[in-house]
Scaffold this active site. Structure first.
Site, PDB file in Angstrom:
ATOM      1  N   ARG A   1     -60.695   1.147 147.170  1.00  0.00           N
ATOM      2  CA  ARG A   1     -61.419   0.307 146.196  1.00  0.00           C
ATOM      3  C   ARG A   1     -62.822   0.877 146.002  1.00  0.00           C
ATOM      4  NH1 ARG A   1     -63.836  -3.828 148.227  1.00  0.00           N
ATOM      5  NH2 ARG A   1     -62.070  -4.615 149.425  1.00  0.00           N
TER       6      ARG A   1
ATOM      7  N   LYS B   1     -58.715   3.373 124.517  1.00  0.00           N
ATOM      8  CA  LYS B   1     -58.685   3.805 123.119  1.00  0.00           C
ATOM      9  C   LYS B   1     -58.782   5.339 123.036  1.00  0.00           C
ATOM     10  CE  LYS B   1     -58.451  -0.600 122.253  1.00  0.00           C
ATOM     11  NZ  LYS B   1     -58.921  -1.305 123.394  1.00  0.00           N
TER      12      LYS B   1
ATOM     13  N   TYR C   1     -65.725  -6.915 119.478  1.00  0.00           N
ATOM     14  CA  TYR C   1     -64.297  -7.096 119.750  1.00  0.00           C
ATOM     15  C   TYR C   1     -64.061  -8.565 120.164  1.00  0.00           C
ATOM     16  CZ  TYR C   1     -60.032  -7.035 122.501  1.00  0.00           C
ATOM     17  OH  TYR C   1     -58.808  -7.343 123.031  1.00  0.00           O
TER      18      TYR C   1
HETATM   19  N1  PLP Z   1     -64.539  -2.844 123.144  1.00  0.00           N
HETATM   20  C1  PLP Z   1     -63.920  -2.577 121.971  1.00  0.00           C
HETATM   21  C2  PLP Z   1     -64.713  -2.061 120.824  1.00  0.00           C
HETATM   22  C3  PLP Z   1     -62.544  -2.802 121.832  1.00  0.00           C
HETATM   23  O1  PLP Z   1     -61.946  -2.530 120.649  1.00  0.00           O
HETATM   24  C4  PLP Z   1     -61.814  -3.302 122.948  1.00  0.00           C
HETATM   25  C5  PLP Z   1     -60.362  -3.555 122.843  1.00  0.00           C
HETATM   26  O2  PLP Z   1     -59.776  -3.503 121.776  1.00  0.00           O
HETATM   27  C6  PLP Z   1     -62.490  -3.584 124.134  1.00  0.00           C
HETATM   28  C7  PLP Z   1     -63.848  -3.325 124.214  1.00  0.00           C
HETATM   29  C8  PLP Z   1     -61.763  -4.132 125.330  1.00  0.00           C
HETATM   30  O3  PLP Z   1     -61.042  -3.126 125.972  1.00  0.00           O
HETATM   31  P1  PLP Z   1     -59.662  -3.317 126.770  1.00  0.00           P
HETATM   32  O4  PLP Z   1     -58.629  -3.751 125.787  1.00  0.00           O
HETATM   33  O5  PLP Z   1     -59.420  -1.978 127.383  1.00  0.00           O
HETATM   34  O6  PLP Z   1     -59.899  -4.362 127.807  1.00  0.00           O
END
Ligand code: PLP
Length: 384
Positions: A52, A202, A105
């Site tokens: 961890r 992403k 998001y």
């Molecule tokens: N930040 C952005 C711009 C996102 O598009 C996303 C998810 O779509 C996140 C953060 C959150 O990431 P995760 O889905 O890996 O938890």
């Protein structure tokens, strides 16, 4: 490679954080699938004690991401949301106030408003594309400015340098979610941001086969807090996912350039289509943030949003596309389409969505690296 520090982006992407394995010569860092490490003697370790706290595959990825963002430290988490949550838990206490871009998001909105507000944090949702709004949102207890640029899904642009100056004048750190641009196209730390958030799910991973997140900084004190939280709360990225993301970042530059040229062709097609209303893409000179974005980024990326006449028209389109698979997420090699109002931003109240421009007719495309003519053909069929 003799001097990785001076290497350019595409070279760092392939090499930073990685040396051939000293035991076997393996070119790719091994997946250290272990929970613990033998100590040579009491009180002595070989740098790792418990997985961890640290894992060599994770160390390699963290060094790679730090180099790509122009930082000195990165900490990887089990998802982008785990990274965002770790950011708040490591820096803030009950009673603190945070200024957040009003369009982020949807999952960020949800965790801030439902979980962290319950724990005593206060949030102001601000249209940070206008720095005067940011300036007037500060309170005595403001402890963090959190911005996404371009935002998901309306692609608003915040001037990172300007926001950093305003935040720093008040002794407050600025953190930027750089998921859409990636360090290939935008380096918030070099523009004054104190830390960068990523959903590595992403573009950084890029192959839609891993969920992860990261916090990157060049500030030792911030990193100490991130590392402490990473170890104490424990939402770490597993070794196999670290391996996958490391494999992904090697081709980041190549992929981002292709995402962008494909997106430009998609935008060109959409611009000429009678059923398409507003197109939200920072590469368009008509985009309100175009000039600021051009100053602070070296490209426009592969995310494109556009408006159809109604929710029904959007549904017809999304049910007909074939190559642009209807799915959450973005940034993979394959093209995806999504309906933000009911998918990624379903947690945002309808009135707020409408204010932000996340209308029922809004469609978001993550333009992949397929043949651009096939992509345009798919859109053409679905729209007609
Ligand atoms: N930040 C952005 C711009 C996102 O598009 C996303 C998810 O779509 C996140 C953060 C959150 O990431 P995760 O889905 O890996 O938890």
């Amino acid at each position: 490679m003799s001097d990785k520090k001076k290497a350019r982006f595409d070279t760092l992407a392939v090499h930073a954080g990685q040396e051939p394995d000293p035991t076997t010569g393996a070119i790719m860092p091994p997946i250290y699938q272990t929970s613990t490490y033998a100590l040579p003697e009491m009180g002595v370790s070989k740098g790792y004690e418990y997985a961890r706290t640290g894992n060599p595959t994770r160390t390699a990825l963290e060094a790679n991401l730090a180099a790509l963002e122009g930082g000195t430290h990165a900490r990887c988490f089990a998802s982008g949301m785990a990274a965002v949550s770790a950011l708040l838990m490591s820096l803030l206490s009950a009673g603190d106030h945070i200024i957040v871009s009003n369009n982020v998001y949807g999952g960020v909105y949800r965790v801030f408003e439902t979980v962290f507000r319950r724990l005593g944090l206060d949030f102001s949702w601000v249209a940070t594309e206008n720095l005067a709004n940011l300036e007037s949102a500060f309170q005595e207890n403001t402890r963090l400015v959190y911005a996404e640029t371009p935002t998901n899904p309306v692609m608003s642009i915040t001037d990172i340098k300007g926001a950093a100056r305003i935040a720093h004048e008040r002794g407050v750190p600025l953190v930027v979610d750089n998921t859409f641009m990636t360090p290939c196209l935008q380096r918030p730390l070099s523009l004054g941001a104190d830390a960068v958030v990523h959903s590595t799910t992403k573009y950084l991973n890029g192959h839609s086969d891993s969920v992860g997140g990261a916090l990157v900084t060049a500030d030792d004190e911030l990193d100490e807090k991130f590392a402490f939280l990473q170890n104490s709360a424990g939402a770490i990225l597993a070794p196999f996912d670290c391996f996958l993301v490391l494999r992904g970042t090697k081709t980041l530059g190549v992929r981002m350039r292709r995402h962008e040229t494909n997106a430009a062709q998609v935008v060109k097609f959409l611009e000429g289509h009678p059923k398409v209303g507003k197109i939200l893409y920072p590469g368009l000179p008509s985009h309100p943030g175009h000039e600021v974005h051009k100053r602070q980024a070296s490209g426009f990326g592969g995310m494109v949003s556009f408006e159809l006449e109604s929710g029904a028209a959007a549904a017809r389109f999304l049910n007909r596309v074939k190559l642009f698979t209807l799915a959450e997420s973005l940034g993979g090699v394959e093209s995806l389409s999504c309906h933000p109002a009911t998918m990624t931003h379903g947690a945002v109240p309808e009135a707020t969505r409408n204010e932000l421009g996340i209308t029922d007719g809004l469609v978001r495309l993550s333009v992949g690296i397929e043949d651009p003519e096939d992509l345009v053909g798919d859109l053409e069929r679905a729209l007609d």
